[in-house]
Design a protein around this motif. Structure first.
Motif, PDB file in Angstrom:
ATOM      1  N   VAL A  76       1.994   4.120   4.416  1.00  0.00           N
ATOM      2  CA  VAL A  76       1.314   4.280   3.126  1.00  0.00           C
ATOM      3  C   VAL A  76      -0.150   3.929   3.345  1.00  0.00           C
ATOM      4  CG1 VAL A  76       1.199   3.540   0.722  1.00  0.00           C
ATOM      5  CG2 VAL A  76       3.424   3.723   1.862  1.00  0.00           C
ATOM      6  N   ILE A  77      -1.011   4.928   3.204  1.00  0.00           N
ATOM      7  CA  ILE A  77      -2.428   4.729   3.472  1.00  0.00           C
ATOM      8  C   ILE A  77      -3.167   4.455   2.165  1.00  0.00           C
ATOM      9  CG2 ILE A  77      -4.514   5.862   4.350  1.00  0.00           C
ATOM     10  CD1 ILE A  77      -1.875   7.383   5.985  1.00  0.00           C
ATOM     11  N   SER A  78      -3.778   3.293   2.100  1.00  0.00           N
ATOM     12  CA  SER A  78      -4.455   2.862   0.880  1.00  0.00           C
ATOM     13  C   SER A  78      -5.810   3.557   0.757  1.00  0.00           C
ATOM     14  CB  SER A  78      -4.623   1.342   0.931  1.00  0.00           C
ATOM     15  OG  SER A  78      -5.380   0.911  -0.162  1.00  0.00           O
ATOM     16  N   VAL A  79      -6.034   4.208  -0.367  1.00  0.00           N
ATOM     17  CA  VAL A  79      -7.279   4.950  -0.595  1.00  0.00           C
ATOM     18  C   VAL A  79      -8.198   4.101  -1.465  1.00  0.00           C
ATOM     19  CG1 VAL A  79      -8.278   7.028  -1.622  1.00  0.00           C
ATOM     20  CG2 VAL A  79      -6.121   7.178  -0.352  1.00  0.00           C
ATOM     21  N   THR A  80      -9.364   3.756  -0.900  1.00  0.00           N
ATOM     22  CA  THR A  80     -10.229   2.777  -1.568  1.00  0.00           C
ATOM     23  C   THR A  80     -11.509   3.385  -2.120  1.00  0.00           C
ATOM     24  OG1 THR A  80     -11.232   2.254   0.556  1.00  0.00           O
ATOM     25  CG2 THR A  80      -9.396   0.875  -0.134  1.00  0.00           C
ATOM     26  N   ARG A  81     -11.638   4.697  -2.021  1.00  0.00           N
ATOM     27  CA  ARG A  81     -12.857   5.327  -2.537  1.00  0.00           C
ATOM     28  C   ARG A  81     -12.723   5.654  -4.029  1.00  0.00           C
ATOM     29  NH1 ARG A  81     -12.835  11.331   0.065  1.00  0.00           N
ATOM     30  NH2 ARG A  81     -12.020  10.315   1.918  1.00  0.00           N
ATOM     31  N   GLY A  82     -13.875   5.914  -4.667  1.00  0.00           N
ATOM     32  CA  GLY A  82     -13.914   6.400  -6.054  1.00  0.00           C
ATOM     33  C   GLY A  82     -13.115   5.537  -7.014  1.00  0.00           C
ATOM     34  N   THR A  83     -12.269   6.200  -7.785  1.00  0.00           N
ATOM     35  CA  THR A  83     -11.481   5.471  -8.790  1.00  0.00           C
ATOM     36  C   THR A  83     -10.229   4.843  -8.182  1.00  0.00           C
ATOM     37  OG1 THR A  83     -10.224   7.460  -9.350  1.00  0.00           O
ATOM     38  CG2 THR A  83     -12.219   7.059 -10.628  1.00  0.00           C
ATOM     39  N   LYS A  84     -10.017   5.074  -6.866  1.00  0.00           N
ATOM     40  CA  LYS A  84      -8.871   4.498  -6.155  1.00  0.00           C
ATOM     41  C   LYS A  84      -7.544   4.905  -6.786  1.00  0.00           C
ATOM     42  CE  LYS A  84     -11.784   0.663  -5.046  1.00  0.00           C
ATOM     43  NZ  LYS A  84     -12.211  -0.678  -5.281  1.00  0.00           N
ATOM     44  N   THR A  85      -7.506   6.127  -7.357  1.00  0.00           N
ATOM     45  CA  THR A  85      -6.260   6.626  -7.947  1.00  0.00           C
ATOM     46  C   THR A  85      -5.948   8.018  -7.382  1.00  0.00           C
ATOM     47  OG1 THR A  85      -7.423   7.513  -9.852  1.00  0.00           O
ATOM     48  CG2 THR A  85      -6.511   5.294 -10.086  1.00  0.00           C
ATOM     49  N   LEU A  86      -5.098   8.762  -8.093  1.00  0.00           N
ATOM     50  CA  LEU A  86      -4.537  10.004  -7.564  1.00  0.00           C
ATOM     51  C   LEU A  86      -5.571  11.020  -7.075  1.00  0.00           C
ATOM     52  CD1 LEU A  86      -2.064  11.748  -6.986  1.00  0.00           C
ATOM     53  CD2 LEU A  86      -2.164  12.560  -9.346  1.00  0.00           C
ATOM     54  N   LYS A  87      -6.606  11.251  -7.880  1.00  0.00           N
ATOM     55  CA  LYS A  87      -7.590  12.267  -7.532  1.00  0.00           C
ATOM     56  C   LYS A  87      -8.234  11.962  -6.171  1.00  0.00           C
ATOM     57  CE  LYS A  87     -11.997  14.171  -8.850  1.00  0.00           C
ATOM     58  NZ  LYS A  87     -12.571  13.633  -7.579  1.00  0.00           N
ATOM     59  N   GLU A 113      -5.573   2.621  -4.091  1.00  0.00           N
ATOM     60  CA  GLU A 113      -5.366   1.173  -4.045  1.00  0.00           C
ATOM     61  C   GLU A 113      -4.858   0.644  -5.394  1.00  0.00           C
ATOM     62  OE1 GLU A 113      -8.945  -1.236  -3.613  1.00  0.00           O
ATOM     63  OE2 GLU A 113      -8.072  -2.168  -1.837  1.00  0.00           O
ATOM     64  N   VAL A 114      -5.400   1.230  -6.466  1.00  0.00           N
ATOM     65  CA  VAL A 114      -4.994   0.805  -7.808  1.00  0.00           C
ATOM     66  C   VAL A 114      -3.516   1.125  -8.038  1.00  0.00           C
ATOM     67  CG1 VAL A 114      -5.314   1.298 -10.275  1.00  0.00           C
ATOM     68  CG2 VAL A 114      -7.317   1.032  -8.785  1.00  0.00           C
ATOM     69  N   ASP A 115      -3.102   2.333  -7.638  1.00  0.00           N
ATOM     70  CA  ASP A 115      -1.695   2.730  -7.818  1.00  0.00           C
ATOM     71  C   ASP A 115      -0.768   1.894  -6.935  1.00  0.00           C
ATOM     72  OD1 ASP A 115      -2.330   4.675  -9.689  1.00  0.00           O
ATOM     73  OD2 ASP A 115      -2.680   6.209  -8.152  1.00  0.00           O
ATOM     74  N   ILE A 116      -1.236   1.540  -5.743  1.00  0.00           N
ATOM     75  CA  ILE A 116      -0.408   0.717  -4.848  1.00  0.00           C
ATOM     76  C   ILE A 116      -0.082  -0.618  -5.504  1.00  0.00           C
ATOM     77  CG2 ILE A 116      -0.456  -0.627  -2.691  1.00  0.00           C
ATOM     78  CD1 ILE A 116      -1.743   1.733  -1.322  1.00  0.00           C
ATOM     79  N   ALA A 117      -1.102  -1.191  -6.171  1.00  0.00           N
ATOM     80  CA  ALA A 117      -0.877  -2.479  -6.846  1.00  0.00           C
ATOM     81  C   ALA A 117       0.081  -2.310  -8.027  1.00  0.00           C
ATOM     82  CB  ALA A 117      -2.208  -3.050  -7.313  1.00  0.00           C
ATOM     83  N   LYS A 118      -0.003  -1.152  -8.721  1.00  0.00           N
ATOM     84  CA  LYS A 118       0.800  -0.929  -9.930  1.00  0.00           C
ATOM     85  C   LYS A 118       2.246  -0.554  -9.630  1.00  0.00           C
ATOM     86  CE  LYS A 118      -0.873   2.119 -13.006  1.00  0.00           C
ATOM     87  NZ  LYS A 118      -1.960   2.930 -13.638  1.00  0.00           N
ATOM     88  N   GLU A 119       2.450   0.114  -8.503  1.00  0.00           N
ATOM     89  CA  GLU A 119       3.754   0.746  -8.236  1.00  0.00           C
ATOM     90  C   GLU A 119       4.438   0.135  -7.019  1.00  0.00           C
ATOM     91  OE1 GLU A 119       4.833   2.860 -10.373  1.00  0.00           O
ATOM     92  OE2 GLU A 119       2.979   3.413 -11.425  1.00  0.00           O
ATOM     93  N   LYS A 120       4.514  -1.185  -7.006  1.00  0.00           N
ATOM     94  CA  LYS A 120       5.005  -1.885  -5.835  1.00  0.00           C
ATOM     95  C   LYS A 120       6.381  -1.426  -5.343  1.00  0.00           C
ATOM     96  CE  LYS A 120       3.819  -6.266  -3.962  1.00  0.00           C
ATOM     97  NZ  LYS A 120       4.051  -7.696  -4.102  1.00  0.00           N
TER      98      LYS A 120
END
Ligand SMILES: *Cc1c(COP(=O)(O)O)cnc(C)c1O
Length: 406
Positions: A165-176, A145-152
């Motif tokens: 594009v499936i938004s991942v909202t768990r953990g740090t919400k980034t690549l890992k 989710e964080v990357d989605i906001a950054k990389e519009k």
């Protein structure tokens, strides 16, 4: 020359490059990976498959990408002659399209319906969505989710290309976390889906397969460079994230002992923990994401936090063949930091009119240093892995003042 260096004789049947590589996955997945390996081994030298792939490289990607002699920059450094392999001129602007097309064609041949992958900054996602659109497969991209906001812009590109594009909202919400969620989705249905890996990493056969698809870069470069200069380059330089553009260039030259080869890792802000992603420089062997390789990890084997100004380079692991090439001392792994990469980004832009990706700017930064130490009759061939359009807003905002941009 040690026989284990013979470029295409590795990995062994189990996917090992010396002690590195292999396949560390749950048993239910091993069967599916074996099927992919078998399908790949069947098509890898198949004339029809290769004809189809090479027609796409030529008519769709725009291959062969040219080699350009960066005369002004070479003159500025006062030493060796710098040449650029222009992967930035490929359709979609980087080398990733080479292995995305290969994997998409293979998936199609295997009767798969959907390509899935994770993406960080969105570069792999865009290249894969492109390949999926072209060959007529569905495409699901998992992104924090964080990357989605950054990389519009990249999110919009993927959607325009027809991908989900499936938004991942768990953990740090980034690549890992995106990797974890994409992996779970894949485990849920490995029959109709094909997990397309974005570099020479992951369990066997991906490091081999992605390397083979990228090796077109070095095969072209070898011939082009000979035609241009009458001999092989004295030095090769490429940046190393997972290591696919580097393996792409290096593979065709591994058996040429006289060619010195350098892989450039990001030293970010410093070589202190958490401020870099210099995996081969500071890591130790371990297992992550299904394969054994050098890793940046803590005592318990958990991946450490990594950082680089170039998001394509901030990965705590590295392709297993690079680990072997380091141990064999066939490739020398060096580092370039954020500020050196930014300097090189502006140098290449202002001396040659080429805006490089921040990832590629790390390779340029090291090549400039190396050039300064060498005689004028020596040559350096740099893999310019991608173009910098994706980075200009970030660079202007963060460094623009220092370079008179804003
Ligand atoms: C993704 C990316 C990289 C890093 O990936 P490798 O697998 O190490 O090549 C380098 N350059 C560009 C332009 C990229 O998009």
């Amino acid at each position: 020359m040690k026989t284990e260096l013979k470029s295409f004789q590795l990995p062994d049947e189990k996917g090992y490059f010396g002690p590195y590589g292999g396949s560390f996955v749950p048993p239910q997945l091993q069967g599916v990976l074996d099927e992919i390996t078998q399908a790949y081994m069947e098509i890898k030298d198949d004339e029809q498959f290769l004809t189809e792939l090479h027609a796409l490289y030529k008519h769709y990607v725009g291959r062969p990408s040219p080699i350009f002699h960066a005369r002004s920059l070479s003159e500025k450094m006062g030493g060796a002659q710098i040449y650029l392999k222009r992967e930035d001129l490929n359709h979609t602007g980087a080398h990733k399209i080479n292995h995305c097309l290969g994997q998409a064609l293979l998936a199609k041949k295997m009767g798969k319906q959907t390509l899935i992958a994770e993406t960080g900054a969105g570069q792999h996602g865009v290249a894969l969505a492109t390949a999926a659109a072209l060959v007529g497969l569905k495409c699901d991209i998992y992104m924090g989710e964080v990357d989605i906001a950054k990389e519009k812009p990249n999110v919009i590109r993927m959607k325009i290309l027809g991908a989900r594009v499936i938004s991942v909202t768990r953990g740090t919400k980034t690549l890992k976390d995106a990797v974890d969620e994409a992996f779970e989705a894949y485990l849920g249905d490995p029959i109709t889906q094909f997990y397309a890996i974005g570099s020479v990493v992951g369990p066997h056969p991906f490091p081999m397969m992605v390397r083979d698809f990228q090796s077109i870069v070095g095969r072209e470069a070898r011939q082009q460079f000979r035609e241009m200069t009458g001999s092989l380059p004295d030095n090769l330089v490429a940046c190393v994230g997972g290591g696919s553009n580097a393996m792409g260039l290096f593979t065709a030259f591994l058996d040429d002992e006289e060619v010195l080869i350098y892989g450039v890792e990001p030293s970010g802000l410093s070589l202190r923990e958490g401020e870099h992603a210099a995996t081969l420089t500071l890591g130790k062997p371990g297992v992550l994401h299904g394969f054994k390789s050098y890793l940046l990890q803590d005592e318990k084997g958990n991946p450490l936090k990594v950082y680089s100004v170039a998001s394509g380079l901030d990965y705590p692991g590295v392709g297993p063949q690079h680990s072997l090439l380091k141990d064999l001392e066939r490739v020398t792994y060096v580092t370039a930091g954020d500020s050196e990469a930014i300097d090189a980004f502006f140098d290449l832009s202002r001396f040659e009119g080429i805006i490089p990706a921040l990832e590629s700017a790390h390779a340029v930064a090291f090549a400039l240093k190396l050039a300064g130490k060498l005689e004028k009759d020596k040559t350096i061939l740099v893999n310019l892995s991608g173009r910098g359009d994706k980075d200009i807003d970030y660079v202007a905002e963060t460094y623009g003042k220092d370079y008179g941009v804003v």
